[in-house]
Write an enzyme that holds these catalytic residues in place. Sequence first.
Site, PDB file in Angstrom:
ATOM      1  N   GLY A  11       0.832  -1.207   0.000  1.00 52.88           N
ATOM      2  CA  GLY A  11       0.000   0.000   0.000  1.00 52.88           C
ATOM      3  C   GLY A  11       0.862   1.251   0.000  1.00 52.88           C
ATOM      4  O   GLY A  11       0.536   2.249   0.648  1.00 52.88           O
ATOM      5  N   ALA A  12       1.972   1.201  -0.743  1.00 48.81           N
ATOM      6  CA  ALA A  12       2.990   2.261  -0.638  1.00 48.81           C
ATOM      7  C   ALA A  12       2.914   3.288  -1.765  1.00 48.81           C
ATOM      8  O   ALA A  12       3.808   4.111  -1.913  1.00 48.81           O
ATOM      9  CB  ALA A  12       4.383   1.634  -0.581  1.00 48.81           C
ATOM     10  N   ARG A  14       0.838   5.667  -1.832  1.00 49.80           N
ATOM     11  CA  ARG A  14       0.476   6.972  -1.259  1.00 49.80           C
ATOM     12  C   ARG A  14       0.340   6.871   0.259  1.00 49.80           C
ATOM     13  O   ARG A  14       0.504   5.793   0.828  1.00 49.80           O
ATOM     14  CB  ARG A  14      -0.821   7.493  -1.887  1.00 49.80           C
ATOM     15  CG  ARG A  14      -1.994   6.559  -1.745  1.00 49.80           C
ATOM     16  CD  ARG A  14      -3.061   6.921  -2.786  1.00 49.80           C
ATOM     17  NE  ARG A  14      -4.125   5.940  -2.835  1.00 49.80           N
ATOM     18  CZ  ARG A  14      -5.262   6.038  -2.161  1.00 49.80           C
ATOM     19  NH1 ARG A  14      -5.479   7.077  -1.377  1.00 49.80           N
ATOM     20  NH2 ARG A  14      -6.185   5.114  -2.276  1.00 49.80           N
ATOM     21  N   ASP A  61      -2.143  -7.473  -5.624  1.00 50.84           N
ATOM     22  CA  ASP A  61      -3.222  -7.421  -4.636  1.00 50.84           C
ATOM     23  C   ASP A  61      -2.782  -8.290  -3.462  1.00 50.84           C
ATOM     24  O   ASP A  61      -2.594  -9.505  -3.618  1.00 50.84           O
ATOM     25  CB  ASP A  61      -4.505  -7.965  -5.281  1.00 50.84           C
ATOM     26  CG  ASP A  61      -5.687  -7.990  -4.321  1.00 50.84           C
ATOM     27  OD1 ASP A  61      -5.481  -7.855  -3.103  1.00 50.84           O
ATOM     28  OD2 ASP A  61      -6.822  -8.156  -4.818  1.00 50.84           O
ATOM     29  N   VAL A  62      -2.621  -7.682  -2.290  1.00 49.63           N
ATOM     30  CA  VAL A  62      -2.094  -8.443  -1.136  1.00 49.63           C
ATOM     31  C   VAL A  62      -3.022  -9.581  -0.703  1.00 49.63           C
ATOM     32  O   VAL A  62      -2.589 -10.482   0.016  1.00 49.63           O
ATOM     33  CB  VAL A  62      -1.809  -7.533   0.082  1.00 49.63           C
ATOM     34  CG1 VAL A  62      -0.714  -6.530  -0.224  1.00 49.63           C
ATOM     35  CG2 VAL A  62      -3.074  -6.833   0.580  1.00 49.63           C
ATOM     36  N   SER A 140      -4.496   0.114  14.160  1.00 47.28           N
ATOM     37  CA  SER A 140      -5.186   1.412  14.247  1.00 47.28           C
ATOM     38  C   SER A 140      -5.733   1.564  15.659  1.00 47.28           C
ATOM     39  O   SER A 140      -5.993   0.558  16.348  1.00 47.28           O
ATOM     40  CB  SER A 140      -6.349   1.436  13.247  1.00 47.28           C
ATOM     41  OG  SER A 140      -7.230   2.508  13.521  1.00 47.28           O
ATOM     42  N   TYR A 152     -13.533  -3.045  10.188  1.00 49.16           N
ATOM     43  CA  TYR A 152     -12.178  -2.473  10.265  1.00 49.16           C
ATOM     44  C   TYR A 152     -11.581  -2.659  11.665  1.00 49.16           C
ATOM     45  O   TYR A 152     -10.414  -3.043  11.802  1.00 49.16           O
ATOM     46  CB  TYR A 152     -12.278  -0.994   9.903  1.00 49.16           C
ATOM     47  CG  TYR A 152     -10.988  -0.231   9.805  1.00 49.16           C
ATOM     48  CD1 TYR A 152     -10.175  -0.311   8.674  1.00 49.16           C
ATOM     49  CD2 TYR A 152     -10.588   0.632  10.829  1.00 49.16           C
ATOM     50  CE1 TYR A 152      -9.002   0.437   8.573  1.00 49.16           C
ATOM     51  CE2 TYR A 152      -9.427   1.383  10.737  1.00 49.16           C
ATOM     52  CZ  TYR A 152      -8.638   1.281   9.599  1.00 49.16           C
ATOM     53  OH  TYR A 152      -7.480   2.031   9.510  1.00 49.16           O
ATOM     54  N   ALA A 155     -10.577  -6.238  12.137  1.00 54.82           N
ATOM     55  CA  ALA A 155      -9.356  -6.549  11.372  1.00 54.82           C
ATOM     56  C   ALA A 155      -8.128  -5.958  12.055  1.00 54.82           C
ATOM     57  O   ALA A 155      -7.075  -6.610  12.160  1.00 54.82           O
ATOM     58  CB  ALA A 155      -9.476  -6.014   9.941  1.00 54.82           C
ATOM     59  N   LYS A 156      -8.247  -4.717  12.550  1.00 54.97           N
ATOM     60  CA  LYS A 156      -7.089  -4.061  13.156  1.00 54.97           C
ATOM     61  C   LYS A 156      -6.729  -4.693  14.499  1.00 54.97           C
ATOM     62  O   LYS A 156      -5.538  -4.747  14.868  1.00 54.97           O
ATOM     63  CB  LYS A 156      -7.350  -2.556  13.304  1.00 54.97           C
ATOM     64  CG  LYS A 156      -7.436  -1.810  11.968  1.00 54.97           C
ATOM     65  CD  LYS A 156      -6.216  -2.069  11.088  1.00 54.97           C
ATOM     66  CE  LYS A 156      -6.038  -1.055   9.984  1.00 54.97           C
ATOM     67  NZ  LYS A 156      -4.927  -1.399   9.080  1.00 54.97           N
TER      68      LYS A 156
HETATM   69  P1  NAP Z   1      -4.545   5.233   1.832  1.00 57.34           P
HETATM   70  O1  NAP Z   1      -4.050   6.617   1.590  1.00 57.34           O
HETATM   71  O2  NAP Z   1      -5.937   4.893   1.448  1.00 57.34           O
HETATM   72  O3  NAP Z   1      -3.519   4.210   1.179  1.00 57.34           O
HETATM   73  C1  NAP Z   1      -3.752   2.828   1.242  1.00 57.34           C
HETATM   74  C2  NAP Z   1      -3.074   2.186   0.047  1.00 57.34           C
HETATM   75  O4  NAP Z   1      -3.314   0.752   0.123  1.00 57.34           O
HETATM   76  C3  NAP Z   1      -3.664   2.662  -1.292  1.00 57.34           C
HETATM   77  O5  NAP Z   1      -2.626   3.028  -2.187  1.00 57.34           O
HETATM   78  C4  NAP Z   1      -4.440   1.452  -1.772  1.00 57.34           C
HETATM   79  O6  NAP Z   1      -4.516   1.318  -3.178  1.00 57.34           O
HETATM   80  C5  NAP Z   1      -3.613   0.317  -1.211  1.00 57.34           C
HETATM   81  N1  NAP Z   1      -4.371  -0.934  -1.216  1.00 57.34           N
HETATM   82  C6  NAP Z   1      -5.678  -1.131  -0.934  1.00 57.34           C
HETATM   83  N2  NAP Z   1      -6.017  -2.416  -1.105  1.00 57.34           N
HETATM   84  C7  NAP Z   1      -4.905  -3.065  -1.525  1.00 57.34           C
HETATM   85  C8  NAP Z   1      -4.628  -4.409  -1.886  1.00 57.34           C
HETATM   86  N3  NAP Z   1      -5.575  -5.349  -1.849  1.00 57.34           N
HETATM   87  N4  NAP Z   1      -3.378  -4.722  -2.270  1.00 57.34           N
HETATM   88  C9  NAP Z   1      -2.398  -3.786  -2.338  1.00 57.34           C
HETATM   89  N5  NAP Z   1      -2.605  -2.486  -1.999  1.00 57.34           N
HETATM   90  C10 NAP Z   1      -3.837  -2.130  -1.608  1.00 57.34           C
HETATM   91  O7  NAP Z   1      -4.456   4.881   3.401  1.00 57.34           O
HETATM   92  P2  NAP Z   1      -3.516   5.417   4.581  1.00 57.34           P
HETATM   93  O8  NAP Z   1      -4.291   6.400   5.343  1.00 57.34           O
HETATM   94  O9  NAP Z   1      -2.175   5.746   4.070  1.00 57.34           O
HETATM   95  O10 NAP Z   1      -3.469   4.096   5.487  1.00 57.34           O
HETATM   96  C11 NAP Z   1      -2.430   3.142   5.409  1.00 57.34           C
HETATM   97  C12 NAP Z   1      -2.662   2.086   6.493  1.00 57.34           C
HETATM   98  O11 NAP Z   1      -2.735   2.725   7.774  1.00 57.34           O
HETATM   99  C13 NAP Z   1      -3.970   1.322   6.325  1.00 57.34           C
HETATM  100  O12 NAP Z   1      -3.801  -0.009   6.722  1.00 57.34           O
HETATM  101  C14 NAP Z   1      -4.898   2.046   7.283  1.00 57.34           C
HETATM  102  O13 NAP Z   1      -5.955   1.209   7.699  1.00 57.34           O
HETATM  103  C15 NAP Z   1      -3.937   2.384   8.394  1.00 57.34           C
HETATM  104  N6  NAP Z   1      -4.371   3.495   9.250  1.00 57.34           N
HETATM  105  C16 NAP Z   1      -4.609   4.728   8.722  1.00 57.34           C
HETATM  106  C17 NAP Z   1      -5.016   5.769   9.567  1.00 57.34           C
HETATM  107  C18 NAP Z   1      -5.294   7.165   9.063  1.00 57.34           C
HETATM  108  O14 NAP Z   1      -5.781   7.996   9.860  1.00 57.34           O
HETATM  109  N7  NAP Z   1      -5.011   7.497   7.811  1.00 57.34           N
HETATM  110  C19 NAP Z   1      -5.185   5.528  10.925  1.00 57.34           C
HETATM  111  C20 NAP Z   1      -4.929   4.240  11.420  1.00 57.34           C
HETATM  112  C21 NAP Z   1      -4.530   3.238  10.571  1.00 57.34           C
HETATM  113  P3  NAP Z   1      -5.772   1.951  -3.985  1.00 57.34           P
HETATM  114  O15 NAP Z   1      -5.603   3.413  -3.856  1.00 57.34           O
HETATM  115  O16 NAP Z   1      -5.586   1.451  -5.381  1.00 57.34           O
HETATM  116  O17 NAP Z   1      -6.997   1.435  -3.304  1.00 57.34           O
END
Ligand code: NAP
Length: 251
Positions: A11-12, A14, A61-62, A140, A152, A155-156
């Site tokens: 998921g890198a 962005r 796709d993971v 999370s 969610y 899962a977390k």
């Molecule tokens: P994000 O901006 O939505 O980035 C997530 C990335 O994961 C996206 O590039 C997405 O691709 C990719 N992804 C989704 N499904 C996938 C799959 N099956 N295989 C490979 N890649 C996949 O999210 P983020 O905010 O950076 O969050 C990153 C992690 O931190 C997540 O696990 C999230 O649950 C966790 N987290 C985030 C927050 C927060 O406040 N942001 C807080 C707690 C935990 P697509 O764009 O193509 O879907």
Amino acid sequence: MTDKRTALVTGAARGIGAAVAQRLAADGMNVAVLDLDESACEQTVSTISAAGGRAIAVGADVSDEDQVASAVDRIDEELGAPTVLVNNAGILRDNLLFKMSLSDWRQVMEVHLAGAFLMTRAVQGHMVSAKYGRIVSMSSTAALGNRGQANYSSAKAGLQGLTKTLAIELGKFGITANSIAPGFIKTDMTAATAARMGMEFEELIASGAAQIPVARVGQPEDVAHVASFLCSEGAGFVSGQAIYVAGGPVC
Ligand code: NAP
């Protein structure tokens, strides 16, 4: 092949994953930047390359067993055996319980939990051979329960259980496993939450910051800093932990 360690960050393309990939590259690792769409990884790869690091874009796709196996084989050939893994890929399918479909439940479990399981299982052989490994999975604060996130939060919380089990099973091979549990981090994911709630993103940020002891929301780099520590050689006696990165205590 070089003798630098190879890190794989899912998921890198962005958000948090991109910041973690850039930070691990700055720490001296070769980095596989993995996301669903390979072309979407190019921005992260070129940022790493411009800073003098080495990275490749990998589309997978993971939650797909075959795609995970092929991705890990390719990374091994092109960058070196992955001995650092950051399970970061994630999605949201929020809804109150009575409106949550089985599909919403399953999709979230597949990406977060099955994805981390498949990725970890695919790389652990490389780590065992190297007698060294660092596994970090993105949990999370929602693991403690959150309205509208039955899927969610389950899962977390599950990722924290997986992490403890990995720490117990793999510790004797020089492998540590830890999870990071971020609070509100400013990314596309939280922007999407604002949109779903019918709020301006800046409004959601302001109301989030008002409830956080350090009086601001987090940035992806706040999480990357902790990932850098947990993925470092010196963190070899820290394992099985969940580290909350939320600007204050959570309960
Ligand atoms: P994000 O901006 O939505 O980035 C997530 C990335 O994961 C996206 O590039 C997405 O691709 C990719 N992804 C989704 N499904 C996938 C799959 N099956 N295989 C490979 N890649 C996949 O999210 P983020 O905010 O950076 O969050 C990153 C992690 O931190 C997540 O696990 C999230 O649950 C966790 N987290 C985030 C927050 C927060 O406040 N942001 C807080 C707690 C935990 P697509 O764009 O193509 O879907």
